[in-house]
Design an enzyme around this catalytic site. Structure first.
Site, PDB file in Angstrom:
ATOM      1  N   LYS A  24       0.814  -1.207   0.000  1.00  0.00           N
ATOM      2  CA  LYS A  24       0.000   0.000   0.000  1.00  0.00           C
ATOM      3  C   LYS A  24       0.849   1.259   0.000  1.00  0.00           C
ATOM      4  CE  LYS A  24      -4.302  -1.892   1.834  1.00  0.00           C
ATOM      5  NZ  LYS A  24      -5.296  -1.887   2.921  1.00  0.00           N
TER       6      LYS A  24
ATOM      7  N   ARG B 146      -2.946  -9.918   5.709  1.00  0.00           N
ATOM      8  CA  ARG B 146      -3.483 -10.085   4.352  1.00  0.00           C
ATOM      9  C   ARG B 146      -2.423  -9.583   3.376  1.00  0.00           C
ATOM     10  NH1 ARG B 146      -6.515  -7.001   0.692  1.00  0.00           N
ATOM     11  NH2 ARG B 146      -8.101  -8.179  -0.474  1.00  0.00           N
TER      12      ARG B 146
END
Length: 280
Positions: free
Chosen positions: A224, A258
């Protein structure tokens, strides 16, 4: 903090060992690997590789939630998700479906999904009713605003306190609806309506969130922008930063991570656990 998580056909005792959730994006426009696994045969091959790499959970997503992503019509999401779910339901690994649509939740649960992973925190009308009578795990995520606008001007007076308050309200609402706490886990929603500073404040507050809410914590920060902001690297060069983020998340209380890079994360956790637990 409760360590057992009921996970549909499976169950996890979430103690010192972190659980790796592998991301299977069936989308043409996800920020990291959009389009790579859209065709069913490629998606199944990717899932088989993740299983060989040691994945614990496979998270199937049909709609991109990257900043600015448009909403996907219901029929198209079902067309993407359901064939992969049917094809993988006997793969021996728990299957999670990443959706905020109650109709997709119902279809996924009927097809054998073991978790529903909802970026909207089960707030959509009909979402609680769609999941209440099943035995699948439910991941409650915090998101400020919606994917189309969430990164325009994220603002909080106290991001950690506000995220905890939101998650606490959702947990109370869901348990009041008859959902067993053993089915619930929480996700602070890294990158979903947060600045880089907000994200790292939440990362460091993982143990506080877990302690105050009494539920297992899932962390999704793989590749991210919070990784890119620190490393200066583009998405395709964020492996090292993502591994560091996963280890930091576990150090701060996360039980499930995740990730896109399953094999590398599994190896990193093996070394971490050997070092921390003195067990080889």
């Amino acid at each position: 903090m409760r360590h057992y998580l009921q996970f549909g056909r499976f169950g996890f005792n979430l103690g010192d060992q972190a659980v790796v959730m592998g991301i299977l994006n069936l989308t043409p426009d996800s920020f990291s690997d959009g389009g790579q696994y859209q065709a069913l045969e490629f998606a199944l091959a990717r899932a088989e590789q993740m299983i060989a790499d040691g994945v614990d959970i496979i998270d199937i997503g049909g709609e991109s939630s990257r900043p600015g992503a448009p909403a996907l019509p219901l029929g198209e999401e079902l067309r993407r998700v359901m064939p992969a779910l049917y094809a993988l339901r006997d793969c021996g690994k728990p299957l999670s479906v990443d959706t905020y649509k109650p109709e997709v939740m119902r279809e996924a649960i009927a097809a054998g999904a073991d978790m529903i992973n909802d970026i909207n925190g089960f707030r959509a009308p009909g979402a609680l009713e769609a999941v209440a009578d099943s035995d699948c795990a439910l991941c409650i995520m915090h998101m400020q605003s919606a994917p189309q606008t969430m990164q325009q001007r994220p603002a909080y007076d106290d991001v950690v306190a506000e995220v905890i308050a939101f998650l606490g309200e959702r947990v109370a609402t869901m348990t009041a609806a008859g959902i067993a706490p053993e089915r619930l886990c929480i996700d602070p929603g890294f990158g979903f309506g947060k600045t880089v500073e907000h994200n790292y404040a939440l990362l460091k507050a993982g143990a506080r969130m877990r302690a105050e809410l009494g539920l297992p914590l899932l962390a999704g920060l793989s590749r991210k922008s919070m990784i890119g902001a620190v490393t200066g690297k583009p998405v395709e060069q964020r492996l090292a930063g993502s591994l560091a983020g996963a280890l930091a998340a576990v150090a701060h209380g996360a039980s499930i991570v995740r990730v896109h890079d399953v094999a590398e994360t599994v190896d990193a956790f093996k070394v971490w656990q050997a070092a921390m637990n003195n067990s080889i």
